[in-house]
Motif scaffolding. Structure first.
Motif, PDB file in Angstrom:
ATOM      1  N   THR A 169       0.832  -1.207   0.000  1.00 23.06           N
ATOM      2  CA  THR A 169       0.000   0.000   0.000  1.00 23.06           C
ATOM      3  C   THR A 169       0.864   1.253   0.000  1.00 23.06           C
ATOM      4  OG1 THR A 169      -1.743  -1.184   1.199  1.00 23.06           O
ATOM      5  CG2 THR A 169      -1.842   1.221   1.204  1.00 23.06           C
ATOM      6  N   THR A 188      -5.576  -3.796  -0.976  1.00 20.47           N
ATOM      7  CA  THR A 188      -5.568  -3.081   0.302  1.00 20.47           C
ATOM      8  C   THR A 188      -6.924  -3.231   0.972  1.00 20.47           C
ATOM      9  OG1 THR A 188      -3.960  -1.456  -0.479  1.00 20.47           O
ATOM     10  CG2 THR A 188      -5.326  -0.816   1.390  1.00 20.47           C
ATOM     11  N   ASP A 198      -2.274  -4.306   3.968  1.00 21.72           N
ATOM     12  CA  ASP A 198      -2.197  -5.180   2.790  1.00 21.72           C
ATOM     13  C   ASP A 198      -2.968  -6.476   3.039  1.00 21.72           C
ATOM     14  OD1 ASP A 198      -0.501  -3.263   1.854  1.00 21.72           O
ATOM     15  OD2 ASP A 198       1.336  -4.460   2.057  1.00 21.72           O
TER      16      ASP A 198
END
Length: 639
Positions: A169, A188, A198
């Motif tokens: 992310t 995400t 994540d």
């Protein structure tokens, strides 16, 4: 984001051979001048999807999809024009000069394209971690332990996700990708309190590609043996670009081998695909743990009509998955089955016996699905009449799925021998099943053997064709001839283009699309250029491109046998002078008729005697012209 230069687009259009592009997705067969296949956009059993190498277009005469190489990629991928150009540029090794991604990059993309772009970024990120990060060594050790080579790892773009909460992310946001697309792809996970993390952490990553090689999702295997809370395998959730029922793992890497060998091997897991592919069996795909779906079967049917299912040596698992294969039979495909010794799966068995012995085993053990299922049920039903009757019904139900009557007959005979039962009994049971299937659609009190009499209640009488529709048809015919035969000589020194534009100089086209096409033809001629099919097939406006493709496509081709037997059948080009003249006269006749109707309507509103006389004279002249055109066309009674 910078625009793709026109020179690059033109280069892609020039190099993107329609047969090669479509051939990556569909198995084409030559018939006459064109190539044919079952349409990849809708379900059909007889090919109606045509590719014209000479014109650089495709057209399905069933569902109407049509266009050039770029349009095909847009249709099959559901992507935008720029992304289709990029896809083809990559295929033909054409560099596209563009700036590096910036924070505004994702905002300028369509929603769907952005999901592809984010997924591609994640795939490259995971690959980089596997090969270059110290934690990636954990993933590499596991993959090597499973016998996978560096070539296989790189070919399937395997990766590793760090055992950290927000590694992917953070990297994606820093590179300028928007969080909403990370969430939309499932990469995400965002909480209501604003926290994000994540989905994949501390796992070996298996990118899942669509048939054109774009990453649409991920499968991920944990390497933590002591973690009982997390599942061993975790997959991406469904998204706008990832639908499990329409994706097969490994198909992108396998499609050429499937077409070449006219066979698709179906396995269950990612590692089964990787091990077999590495062992030289490249025509292998996996359903990734899901039951076979109609969408997955359609994907395979683009490349072959033959499937061999490789079952793990688990009797309970085999029994549970048998019903899924009925879908394959229903689609008209041929299905063979191979089972492995108990406790073995394709991955473990090829590692155990080696590539050559594994291939020999498949050849020796493969048997058609109906025979396999019949033998399996017959063994279970030994000495038990009730189970035997149930087993027979199960087998007949599977045979009933097969659309080919000859195949059904062969399988009924085979089944009767294995169960030691009269073949006619099986056929009677089949007929009973067919009758039951039809009954729900029957109306109360009606007999399934009665043919419907008269017009069905739910059908409406056919609506009369309007004047506008008829005129549109005549205008379409003019444009069709112009696009197909612009430079064809009708007489000495006069081409189709010249003749039609001169004859129709004062005729206004009322269908906006055909009016635009006519203007484009005139513009070309004003520049002393004879318009070609490519000018319209590659035109920037999609509506123009699509209609031009329809007009350039012909569903009928003359068999070469007619020429072989010296049977002369005139082609349209042989009769073009006559056809062009008739097309022009028909359009003029219809236009005059519509003008005449309009003038008659005006007459009703005129009250001044002088104006009435003028209007009547005008109508009389139009009627004479209409009659003259009708005589030239041989029309005795007007429509």
């Amino acid at each position: 984001m910078s625009l793709i230069p026109k020179e690059t687009v033109d280069q892609v259009l020039a190099l993107a051979d329609i047969t090669e592009v479509v051939g990556d997705f569909v198995s084409l067969k030559k018939k006459g001048q064109n190539m044919w296949a079952c349409c990849p956009f809708h379900h059909e059993k007889s090919p109606s999807f045509s590719v014209s190498p000479a014109k650089g277009i495709y057209k399905c005469f069933g569902c109407g999809k049509a266009g050039n190489s770029v349009q095909f990629i847009m249709d099959i991928e559901g992507t935008s024009f720029p992304e289709a150009i990029k896809f083809l540029a990559k295929k033909y090794h054409i560099d596209i000069p563009e700036d590096e991604p910036n924070p505004e990059y994702a905002k300028e993309q369509s929603e769907r394209d952005s999901l592809f772009i984010v997924s591609d970024f994640a795939s490259k990120h995971y690959q980089q971690l596997l090969h270059n990060h110290e934690q990636g060594g954990i993933g590499q050790s596991y993959l090597k332990q499973r016998g996978l080579s560096n070539n296989t790892i790189r070919k399937f773009e395997l990766g590793y996700s760090l055992d950290e909460w927000t590694n992917l992310t953070d990297a994606a946001l820093k590179a300028g990708y928007q969080q909403k697309y990370l969430e939309a792809t499932g990469l995400t996970i965002a909480k209501e309190d604003g926290k994000k993390y994540d989905r994949f952490r501390g796992r070996v990553m298996f990118p899942i590609h669509n048939v054109s090689g774009r990453v649409v999702g991920f499968g991920a295997r944990t390497l933590k043996s002591n973690d009982k809370k997390s599942p061993k395998y975790l997959n991406s959730p469904e998204s706008d670009i990832y639908h499990k029922s329409n994706v097969l793992y490994g198909l992108f890497q396998a499609k050429q081998a499937i077409r070449m060998q006219d066979m698709c091997y179906m396995v269950e897991g990612y590692l089964d695909v990787l091990s077999l592919h590495q062992g030289g069996i490249e025509n292998v795909v996996a359903s990734s743990g899901t039951s076979l779906t109609e969408g997955q079967i359609k994907l395979i049917a683009r490349y072959t009509q033959n499937i061999t299912v490789l079952y793990d040596g688990d009797a309970a698992g085999i029994k549970a998955s048998l019903r899924g294969i009925d879908l394959i039979l229903e689609s008209g495909l041929n299905v063979d089955v191979v089972t492995f010794p108990e406790g073995e799966d394709p991955d473990s068995y090829i590692q155990k016996v080696g590539d050559t012995n594994f291939k020999n085993y498949i050849k020796e053990k493969a048997q058609d699905f109906i025979s396999f299922k019949t033998s399996l049920y017959a063994e279970e039903a030994k000495g038990n009449p009730v189970k035997k009757a149930e087993a027979i019904r199960e087998i007949v139900a599977s045979i009933a799925k097969i659309p080919d009557s000859i195949k059904r007959t062969v399988f009924f005979r085979s089944c009767s021998l294995i169960f030691d039962i009269d073949e006619q009994v099986l056929i009677s049971e089949y007929n009973k099943m067919q009758l039951q299937d039809r009954q729900p659609s029957q109306k109360p009190g009606s007999s399934p053997f009665e043919a419907p009499v008269g017009l069905p209640v739910e059908e409406e009488p056919e609506k009369p064709v309007s004047d506008v529709d008829v005129l549109k048809r005549y205008e379409r015919e003019i444009v069709r001839m112009l696009l197909n035969y612009p430079n064809q000589m009708l007489e000495e020194g006069v081409t189709t283009c010249q003749y039609m534009l001169e004859q129709l100089e004062d005729v206004e086209f009322r269908t906006p699309l055909y009016a635009r096409l006519m203007e484009l033809v005139k513009e070309k001629l004003c520049d002393n250029v004879i318009p070609s099919a490519e000018d319209f097939v590659h035109y920037p406006d999609q509506e123009i491109r699509t209609e031009a493709t329809h007009l350039l496509s012909d569903p009928h081709e003359l068999s070469h046998n007619w020429e072989t037997h010296q049977i002369f059948v005139p082609k349209e080009t042989d009769l073009l002078p006559y056809g062009a003249e008739r097309a022009v006269l028909r359009l003029k006749w219809r236009n005059v008729e519509l003008i005449l109707k309009g003038e008659m309507e005006k007459l009703r509103l005129v009250t001044d005697p002088q104006e009435q006389d003028n209007q009547l004279n005008n109508i009389l002249m139009l009627k004479q012209l209409h009659s003259q055109l009708g005589d030239m066309l041989g029309i005795v009674v007007n429509r």
